[in-house]
Design an enzyme around this catalytic site. Structure first.
Site, PDB file in Angstrom:
ATOM      1  N   THR A  39      38.412  75.679   0.087  1.00 30.05           N
ATOM      2  CA  THR A  39      39.244  75.387   1.262  1.00 30.05           C
ATOM      3  C   THR A  39      38.471  75.275   2.573  1.00 30.05           C
ATOM      4  OG1 THR A  39      41.204  76.300   0.207  1.00 30.05           O
ATOM      5  CG2 THR A  39      41.240  76.192   2.613  1.00 30.05           C
ATOM      6  N   GLU A 109      42.210  57.170   4.865  1.00 33.28           N
ATOM      7  CA  GLU A 109      41.225  57.470   3.819  1.00 33.28           C
ATOM      8  C   GLU A 109      41.525  56.603   2.607  1.00 33.28           C
ATOM      9  OE1 GLU A 109      39.482  61.894   4.440  1.00 33.28           O
ATOM     10  OE2 GLU A 109      41.248  61.764   3.203  1.00 33.28           O
ATOM     11  N   HIS A 223      33.220  62.772  -6.314  1.00 34.10           N
ATOM     12  CA  HIS A 223      33.274  62.146  -4.989  1.00 34.10           C
ATOM     13  C   HIS A 223      32.109  61.171  -4.899  1.00 34.10           C
ATOM     14  CE1 HIS A 223      33.673  61.520  -0.737  1.00 34.10           C
ATOM     15  NE2 HIS A 223      34.759  62.270  -0.731  1.00 34.10           N
ATOM     16  N   ARG A 271      39.064  56.764  -5.117  1.00 35.67           N
ATOM     17  CA  ARG A 271      37.770  57.403  -5.363  1.00 35.67           C
ATOM     18  C   ARG A 271      37.130  57.070  -6.707  1.00 35.67           C
ATOM     19  NH1 ARG A 271      38.595  63.290  -2.858  1.00 35.67           N
ATOM     20  NH2 ARG A 271      38.550  62.401  -0.776  1.00 35.67           N
ATOM     21  N   HIS A 332      33.714  66.963  -7.802  1.00 34.05           N
ATOM     22  CA  HIS A 332      34.422  67.291  -6.570  1.00 34.05           C
ATOM     23  C   HIS A 332      35.740  68.024  -6.791  1.00 34.05           C
ATOM     24  CE1 HIS A 332      35.460  66.909  -2.383  1.00 34.05           C
ATOM     25  NE2 HIS A 332      36.540  66.183  -2.633  1.00 34.05           N
ATOM     26  N   ARG A 367      43.034  62.133  -8.081  1.00 38.23           N
ATOM     27  CA  ARG A 367      43.700  62.610  -6.860  1.00 38.23           C
ATOM     28  C   ARG A 367      43.513  61.658  -5.684  1.00 38.23           C
ATOM     29  NH1 ARG A 367      41.829  66.147  -2.271  1.00 38.23           N
ATOM     30  NH2 ARG A 367      39.781  65.879  -3.185  1.00 38.23           N
TER      31      ARG A 367
HETATM   32  C1  LIG Z   1      33.478  69.694   0.421  1.00 38.86           C
HETATM   33  C2  LIG Z   1      34.950  69.529   0.114  1.00 38.86           C
HETATM   34  C3  LIG Z   1      35.725  68.721   0.931  1.00 38.86           C
HETATM   35  C4  LIG Z   1      37.097  68.574   0.675  1.00 38.86           C
HETATM   36  N1  LIG Z   1      37.860  67.851   1.536  1.00 38.86           N
HETATM   37  C5  LIG Z   1      39.211  67.847   1.375  1.00 38.86           C
HETATM   38  C6  LIG Z   1      40.065  67.238   2.334  1.00 38.86           C
HETATM   39  O1  LIG Z   1      39.617  66.719   3.346  1.00 38.86           O
HETATM   40  N2  LIG Z   1      41.402  67.260   2.114  1.00 38.86           N
HETATM   41  C7  LIG Z   1      41.950  67.836   1.009  1.00 38.86           C
HETATM   42  O2  LIG Z   1      43.176  67.814   0.848  1.00 38.86           O
HETATM   43  N3  LIG Z   1      41.161  68.426   0.086  1.00 38.86           N
HETATM   44  C8  LIG Z   1      39.816  68.456   0.248  1.00 38.86           C
HETATM   45  N4  LIG Z   1      39.030  69.078  -0.670  1.00 38.86           N
HETATM   46  C9  LIG Z   1      39.672  69.741  -1.815  1.00 38.86           C
HETATM   47  C10 LIG Z   1      40.328  71.028  -1.346  1.00 38.86           C
HETATM   48  O3  LIG Z   1      39.505  71.655  -0.409  1.00 38.86           O
HETATM   49  C11 LIG Z   1      40.560  71.967  -2.523  1.00 38.86           C
HETATM   50  O4  LIG Z   1      41.146  71.299  -3.598  1.00 38.86           O
HETATM   51  C12 LIG Z   1      41.491  73.093  -2.087  1.00 38.86           C
HETATM   52  O5  LIG Z   1      40.988  73.707  -0.927  1.00 38.86           O
HETATM   53  C13 LIG Z   1      41.630  74.085  -3.213  1.00 38.86           C
HETATM   54  O6  LIG Z   1      42.346  75.186  -2.720  1.00 38.86           O
HETATM   55  P1  LIG Z   1      42.684  76.389  -3.674  1.00 38.86           P
HETATM   56  O7  LIG Z   1      43.366  77.390  -2.823  1.00 38.86           O
HETATM   57  O8  LIG Z   1      43.358  75.895  -4.878  1.00 38.86           O
HETATM   58  O9  LIG Z   1      41.252  76.947  -4.157  1.00 38.86           O
HETATM   59  P2  LIG Z   1      39.960  77.377  -3.329  1.00 38.86           P
HETATM   60  O10 LIG Z   1      40.054  77.115  -1.885  1.00 38.86           O
HETATM   61  O11 LIG Z   1      38.779  76.821  -4.049  1.00 38.86           O
HETATM   62  O12 LIG Z   1      39.969  78.963  -3.472  1.00 38.86           O
HETATM   63  C14 LIG Z   1      39.734  79.587  -4.694  1.00 38.86           C
HETATM   64  C15 LIG Z   1      39.768  81.085  -4.485  1.00 38.86           C
HETATM   65  O13 LIG Z   1      39.773  81.719  -5.747  1.00 38.86           O
HETATM   66  C16 LIG Z   1      38.849  82.777  -5.742  1.00 38.86           C
HETATM   67  N5  LIG Z   1      38.422  83.057  -7.103  1.00 38.86           N
HETATM   68  C17 LIG Z   1      37.930  82.194  -8.035  1.00 38.86           C
HETATM   69  N6  LIG Z   1      37.694  82.852  -9.181  1.00 38.86           N
HETATM   70  C18 LIG Z   1      38.055  84.136  -8.962  1.00 38.86           C
HETATM   71  C19 LIG Z   1      38.041  85.313  -9.758  1.00 38.86           C
HETATM   72  N7  LIG Z   1      37.630  85.319 -11.033  1.00 38.86           N
HETATM   73  N8  LIG Z   1      38.472  86.470  -9.205  1.00 38.86           N
HETATM   74  C20 LIG Z   1      38.913  86.523  -7.918  1.00 38.86           C
HETATM   75  N9  LIG Z   1      38.941  85.442  -7.118  1.00 38.86           N
HETATM   76  C21 LIG Z   1      38.518  84.268  -7.654  1.00 38.86           C
HETATM   77  C22 LIG Z   1      37.739  82.303  -4.832  1.00 38.86           C
HETATM   78  O14 LIG Z   1      36.973  83.417  -4.419  1.00 38.86           O
HETATM   79  C23 LIG Z   1      38.571  81.656  -3.729  1.00 38.86           C
HETATM   80  O15 LIG Z   1      39.023  82.637  -2.840  1.00 38.86           O
HETATM   81  C24 LIG Z   1      37.669  69.226  -0.444  1.00 38.86           C
HETATM   82  C25 LIG Z   1      36.882  70.017  -1.265  1.00 38.86           C
HETATM   83  C26 LIG Z   1      35.534  70.185  -0.993  1.00 38.86           C
HETATM   84  C27 LIG Z   1      34.715  71.064  -1.875  1.00 38.86           C
END
Ligand SMILES: Cc1cc2nc3c(=O)[nH]c(=O)nc-3n(C[C@H](O)[C@H](O)[C@H](O)COP(=O)(O)OP(=O)(O)OC[C@H]3O[C@@H](n4cnc5c(N)ncnc54)[C@H](O)[C@@H]3O)c2cc1C
Length: 503
Positions: A39, A109, A223, A271, A332, A367
């Site tokens: 995130t 985008e 990506h 993408r 990605h 996506r």
């Molecule tokens: C560089 C980059 C740019 C991006 N740009 C965009 C964008 O512009 N717009 C968009 O919509 N999306 C974008 N994305 C995608 C988007 O950021 C992610 O898909 C989204 O943030 C995922 O959110 P999430 O809450 O599902 O997981 P994450 O934000 O990945 O959080 C996962 C959490 O789970 C925790 N965790 C994992 N395993 C364990 C475990 N075993 N025990 C305890 N905790 C654990 C981690 O510590 C973390 O806190 C981008 C991604 C990246 C990498």
């Protein structure tokens, strides 16, 4: 040591934070995290159709990018509830970029038919979304805990009733009436990814081990423009698609445009299309990168909109303002994941999933850009609402612990997945991958890798971000989702599930 709460949420990204916030007023919640996930790294923005824009146009673009393989009912929930969630985030203090007249700045985008991406700090949207959600959470009574979840606890009646968390040398058992997996994608199962190291597919492995189904695991998005730093592994800096949205173009080693004439939207094609063309160009030219040319964009615009990208480029000694920068595709985003309904329920009672780790079908086979922060906001709230209305009763029966095994050879697993399940796949390579993974145990990375390989082997067509050179076309006989579960030896088995086309 044992603790008891109503709901354990695992993961503190946009999805986990949104879920915990939505539950804060009604339930005793514990939010677990193993560090920052993807995130805070998100750059481009959050998509939202409001005002003169129509959510149904957003839904259409989502399904086109998803190769017609999206769950349209869930896509409607995403695009229709999205603007409201965004407005609430702003009310909670998130500061998005605004035009001179005070309205939210919106950019374009790849795959979007109009400018509908709101952003913060130019290209630091994820950091602002993360900051705002965390600040809001601090005002609630939600407890947080740092540590890696290494197991789930299942009652003899088949319900998930808690988790095992590793903190340093200690293992804590936490009993709960519901467990929500919000652990993000699988980036670290590949050698090179835009994701940080905490994102390694633990949630997928935990869910499979608990008997849940995962689906669409073959749809791993690459990506097209990670910055080529010369490093072959680890987390690579991203060059957001929004740079192409402002006018940058991809060029090959000879200066020729790569996307001209390849797709009606050229450099702003979805993408998967751009990533495949970049990969084919690199293969043809025998190069390890291509070029992204942003020199036609006014320097002031680049400085204001892309400070993060500029800084990444500066770190490897290239100047986005005046020269082409080297880029290459990198893993990605996971489009598939743990199979859930629209409210995050998996097929194991008491176990829920949300965000990138979950598969609600909103991403189909690929996506659409900037739809996943939105997914976390929308479906995080939906899970919270569902668990506010109806929390499973405490199960006082006997239970057993389902701890993850250790990965004995993570680097080997990563190398195999990268070699055989990248942008381009074929049957011979996928079979070789299965053989090479066989002796590598049943740790979480190996389990994730086997699931991707099993799904990619089963699907004998190409669509979205799954491209098989031996079956290069989309085939309607494969309008089926590949569902993976583990057998009694913790090895994946697949079955096919007809794609529902109802709206
Ligand atoms: C560089 C980059 C740019 C991006 N740009 C965009 C964008 O512009 N717009 C968009 O919509 N999306 C974008 N994305 C995608 C988007 O950021 C992610 O898909 C989204 O943030 C995922 O959110 P999430 O809450 O599902 O997981 P994450 O934000 O990945 O959080 C996962 C959490 O789970 C925790 N965790 C994992 N395993 C364990 C475990 N075993 N025990 C305890 N905790 C654990 C981690 O510590 C973390 O806190 C981008 C991604 C990246 C990498």
């Amino acid at each position: 040591m044992t603790r008891t709460v109503d709901v354990v949420v695992i993961g503190a990204g946009v999805a986990g934070l949104s879920t915990a916030l939505g539950l804060a007023a009604t339930r005793d919640v514990l939010l677990l995290s193993a560090g920052d996930g993807s995130t805070p790294w998100a750059q481009g923005g959050v998509s939202a159709a409001y005002g003169e824009d129509d959510p149904l146009d957003h839904a259409r673009d989502t399904d086109i990018a998803g190769a017609g393989f999206c769950d349209l009912r869930n896509v409607r929930a995403l695009v229709e509830e999205g603007p409201q969630r965004l407005a609430e985030l702003i009310a909670q203090g998130a500061r998005f970029d605004r035009d001179d007249d005070g309205s939210l700045s919106r950019t374009l985008e790849g795959g979007h038919g109009r400018s509908r991406i709101v952003h913060a700090g130019g290209d630091a949207t994820g950091a602002e979304v993360h900051r705002a959600l965390r600040s809001a959470l601090q005002l609630t009574g939600v407890q947080t805990m740092d540590g890696r979840t290494i197991g789930l606890i299942k009652s003899d009646s088949g319900r998930i009733v808690g988790v095992l968390v590793e903190t340093g040398t200690e293992i804590t058992r936490i009993d709960a009436r519901a467990v929500v997996l919000a652990t993000g994608g699988v980036g670290n199962a590949y050698l090179a990814s835009t994701n940080p190291p905490t994102v390694r597919g633990d949630g997928i492995a935990l869910a499979l081990r608990a008997g849940a189904s995962v689906v669409d695991m073959e749809f791993v998005q690459f990506h097209p423009t990670a910055l080529f730093t010369g490093e072959t592994g680890g987390q690579l800096p991203l060059v957001t698609e929004a740079v192409r949205g402002e006018g940058a173009v991809l060029r090959d080693m000879h200066g020729r445009r790569i996307m001209a004439g390849r797709h009606p939207r050229a450099d702003l094609a979805p993408r998967d299309v751009v990533a495949r063309e970049v990969e084919a160009t690199m293969r043809r030219d025998g190069s390890d990168h291509v070029w992204l040319d942003a020199t036609s964009i006014a320097p002031d615009v680049l400085r204001q909109r892309f400070p993060t990208v500029l800084a990444s480029c500066a770190r490897i000694g290239v100047d986005l303002l005046s020269e082409q920068i080297p880029v290459a595709p990198a893993e990605h985003f996971l489009c598939g994941g743990i199979r859930t309904d629209r409210d995050g329920a998996t097929d194991v009672p008491g176990l829920y999933a949300v965000g990138e780790v979950a598969a609600t079908g909103v991403h189909g086979a690929n996506r659409l850009a900037s739809n996943s922060l939105l997914e976390g906001l929308v479906f995080g709230r939906r899970v919270a609402t569902a668990l506010t209305l109806d929390l499973p009763a405490t199960d006082h029966g006997h239970s057993h612990e389902l701890a993850l095994n250790h990965d004995r050879e993570p680097e080997r697993v990563r190398a195999i997945l990268t070699k055989y399940a990248g942008i381009r796949r074929d049957g011979a390579g996928l079979n070789a991958a299965a053989d090479e993974l066989e002796p590598l145990g049943t740790g979480p990375l190996a389990t994730v890798a086997r699931s991707v390989i099993a799904a990619a082997t089963t699907r004998q067509d190409s669509r979205g971000c799954h491209w098989r050179s031996d079956y290069p076309h989309s085939d309607e006989r494969w309008d089926e989702h590949i569902v993976v579960r583990l057998d009694k030896d913790d090895r994946p088995t697949t079955r096919q599930l007809l794609h529902a086309t109802t709206q």
